[in-house]
Write a protein that holds these residues in place. Structure first.
Motif, short mmCIF file in Angstrom:
data_model
loop_
_atom_site.label_atom_id
_atom_site.label_comp_id
_atom_site.label_asym_id
_atom_site.label_seq_id
_atom_site.Cartn_x
_atom_site.Cartn_y
_atom_site.Cartn_z
N GLY A 1 -26.05 -36.75 10.30
CA GLY A 1 -27.50 -36.72 10.17
C GLY A 1 -28.24 -36.34 11.42
N ARG A 2 -27.53 -35.86 12.44
CA ARG A 2 -28.18 -35.43 13.67
C ARG A 2 -28.60 -33.96 13.56
NH1 ARG A 2 -26.71 -40.51 13.14
NH2 ARG A 2 -26.94 -41.71 15.07
N LYS A 3 -29.76 -33.64 14.11
CA LYS A 3 -30.19 -32.24 14.18
C LYS A 3 -29.65 -31.65 15.47
CE LYS A 3 -34.14 -30.92 12.64
NZ LYS A 3 -35.60 -30.68 12.40
N VAL A 4 -28.94 -30.55 15.35
CA VAL A 4 -28.15 -30.02 16.46
C VAL A 4 -28.53 -28.57 16.75
CG1 VAL A 4 -25.81 -29.55 17.29
CG2 VAL A 4 -26.23 -31.54 15.83
N LEU A 5 -28.68 -28.26 18.04
CA LEU A 5 -28.83 -26.88 18.50
C LEU A 5 -27.63 -26.55 19.38
CD1 LEU A 5 -30.47 -24.23 18.86
CD2 LEU A 5 -31.50 -25.29 20.89
N LEU A 6 -26.93 -25.46 19.04
CA LEU A 6 -25.81 -24.99 19.84
C LEU A 6 -26.28 -23.77 20.64
CD1 LEU A 6 -22.86 -25.27 17.29
CD2 LEU A 6 -23.76 -27.00 18.87
N VAL A 7 -26.09 -23.82 21.94
CA VAL A 7 -26.54 -22.75 22.83
C VAL A 7 -25.33 -21.96 23.31
CG1 VAL A 7 -27.76 -22.19 24.97
CG2 VAL A 7 -28.51 -24.15 23.59
N ASP B 1 -28.44 -25.35 14.28
CA ASP B 1 -29.08 -24.08 14.65
C ASP B 1 -28.36 -23.48 15.85
OD1 ASP B 1 -30.91 -24.44 12.63
OD2 ASP B 1 -32.53 -25.13 13.94
N LEU B 2 -28.60 -22.20 16.07
CA LEU B 2 -27.91 -21.45 17.12
C LEU B 2 -28.90 -20.70 17.99
CD1 LEU B 2 -25.34 -20.05 18.39
CD2 LEU B 2 -25.58 -18.32 16.58
N LEU B 3 -28.73 -20.82 19.32
CA LEU B 3 -29.40 -19.95 20.27
C LEU B 3 -28.34 -18.98 20.77
CD1 LEU B 3 -31.99 -19.29 21.80
CD2 LEU B 3 -31.38 -21.01 23.50
N ILE C 1 -26.03 -28.74 22.52
CA ILE C 1 -24.74 -28.53 23.20
C ILE C 1 -24.70 -27.11 23.74
CG2 ILE C 1 -22.24 -28.66 23.06
CD1 ILE C 1 -22.52 -30.45 20.62
N ILE C 2 -24.45 -26.97 25.03
CA ILE C 2 -24.39 -25.67 25.70
C ILE C 2 -22.93 -25.28 25.90
CG2 ILE C 2 -25.13 -24.32 27.69
CD1 ILE C 2 -27.19 -26.59 28.26
N ASP C 3 -22.53 -24.19 25.28
CA ASP C 3 -21.17 -23.68 25.43
C ASP C 3 -21.13 -22.73 26.63
OD1 ASP C 3 -18.50 -23.04 24.91
OD2 ASP C 3 -19.03 -21.40 23.56
N CYS C 4 -20.56 -23.18 27.73
CA CYS C 4 -20.61 -22.44 29.00
C CYS C 4 -19.48 -21.42 29.11
CB CYS C 4 -20.53 -23.41 30.18
SG CYS C 4 -21.93 -24.56 30.26
N GLN C 5 -19.71 -20.41 29.93
CA GLN C 5 -18.66 -19.42 30.20
C GLN C 5 -17.62 -20.02 31.14
OE1 GLN C 5 -19.98 -15.97 32.34
NE2 GLN C 5 -21.10 -17.14 33.86
#
Length: 297
Positions: free
Chosen positions: A71-77, A124-126, A164-168
């Motif tokens: 139930g969490r609203k999530v943005l993946l960067v 959602d996705l950035l 959540i930021i997916d880093c290089q």
């Protein structure tokens, strides 16, 4: 069938009598968290390791999906010029007109014009693509160059519970931006000796960001990935990881399975691709554990 009083009762968090998990600690059950009555502001998590191939993107996608199930609203960067996170969620990085690069480097671009809904409900996705590689050079001349991503995310963080930021795989200026924007860090760590040796440099970088740029930053946990309990090598490395990081090591361990690359080809999380698979259950447990540790609301 009666249950012995010293066995784990699901949902209580009580240790299972005699059962030891892959980390060498007693197995714990993490209960379903309570539902949220409102959303935001987001807790921002950077998924970081300067070594490639340790499961950063896989963990970002599946942890995000598992948090959304709760139930969490999530943005993946997607913060990697390779655009693997974007591709893994069904976007074509080569066809993107606007990405996180434009949000950071062009003040006329609104972040909401770039954020995309995904096929995963609540996520959602950035997105990113190869354009982001130019930011590493261009940021050098920017005022407050380490804080550009934090400024960009400020407009959306009230709308989400977790970002959540997916880093290089690098410790360059982009990763420093992610660490400066974040509240917490998750370090995915493959259970191999070479991967373990590189983590000292990463921890040093995190401590420097804590001292100089972001005092609130903390290590939420170390996530062991691609673990194979059948090999002595994996078990020995796991013991080293626990010796080095102690309670920072998540109880949840992600085991090696061909289902992860299969889900990647299908451009969806393993939670929907193979919903009853052990890998899906592991990320559901990770989401519950992260919330129970205070790493997510």
């Amino acid at each position: 069938m009666s249950q012995r009083s010293d066995e784990r009762i699901p949902g209580t968090g009580r240790d299972t009598a005699g059962a030891v998990g892959p980390t060498g600690r007693p197995v714990r059950d993490f209960p379903e968290p309570p539902e949220l009555t409102e959303h935001g502001p987001a807790r921002i998590i950077a998924m970081v390791n300067q070594k490639g191939g340790v499961g950063k993107t896989t963990s970002t996608i599946n942890l995000g999906a598992a948090l959304a199930e709760l139930g969490r609203k999530v943005l993946l960067v997607d913060f990697d010029p390779q655009g693997a996170l974007s591709a893994g969620l069904g976007a074509n990085p080569h066809e993107l007109e606007l990405t996180v690069y434009n949000v950071m480097m062009d003040r006329s671009v609104d972040v909401w014009d770039v954020v995309q809904e995904t096929e995963v409900e609540g996520v959602d996705l950035l997105p990113a693509n190869i354009d982001l590689s130019a930011a590493e050079v261009q940021l050098v001349t920017e005022v407050a160059r380490e804080q550009v991503l934090a400024s960009a995310l400020r407009k959306v963080e009230e709308h989400y519970d977790v970002i959540i930021i997916d880093c290089q795989p690098s410790l360059g200026l982009l990763t420093v931006n992610a660490l400066t924007a974040a509240h917490g860090v998750i370090i995915p760590l493959i259970a191999e000796f070479f991967a373990l040796r590189a983590v000292a440099l990463l921890v040093d970088s995190i401590e420097k960001v804590q001292d100089r740029l972001n005092p609130r930053l903390q290590i939420d946990g170390v996530l062991a990935t691609m673990f194979d309990s059948r090999t002595l090598h994996s078990r020995e490395v796991m013991a080293r990881i626990v010796d080095a990081f102690g309670e920072k090591v998540f109880d949840t361990v992600i085991k090696r399975t061909v289902k992860f690359p299969d889900a990647t080809v299908a451009a969806e999380p393993i939670l929907s691709f193979a919903t009853a698979h052990q890998g899906a259950e592991s990320y559901r447990q990770l989401a519950r554990e992260l919330i129970s540790r205070g790493g997510a609301p």
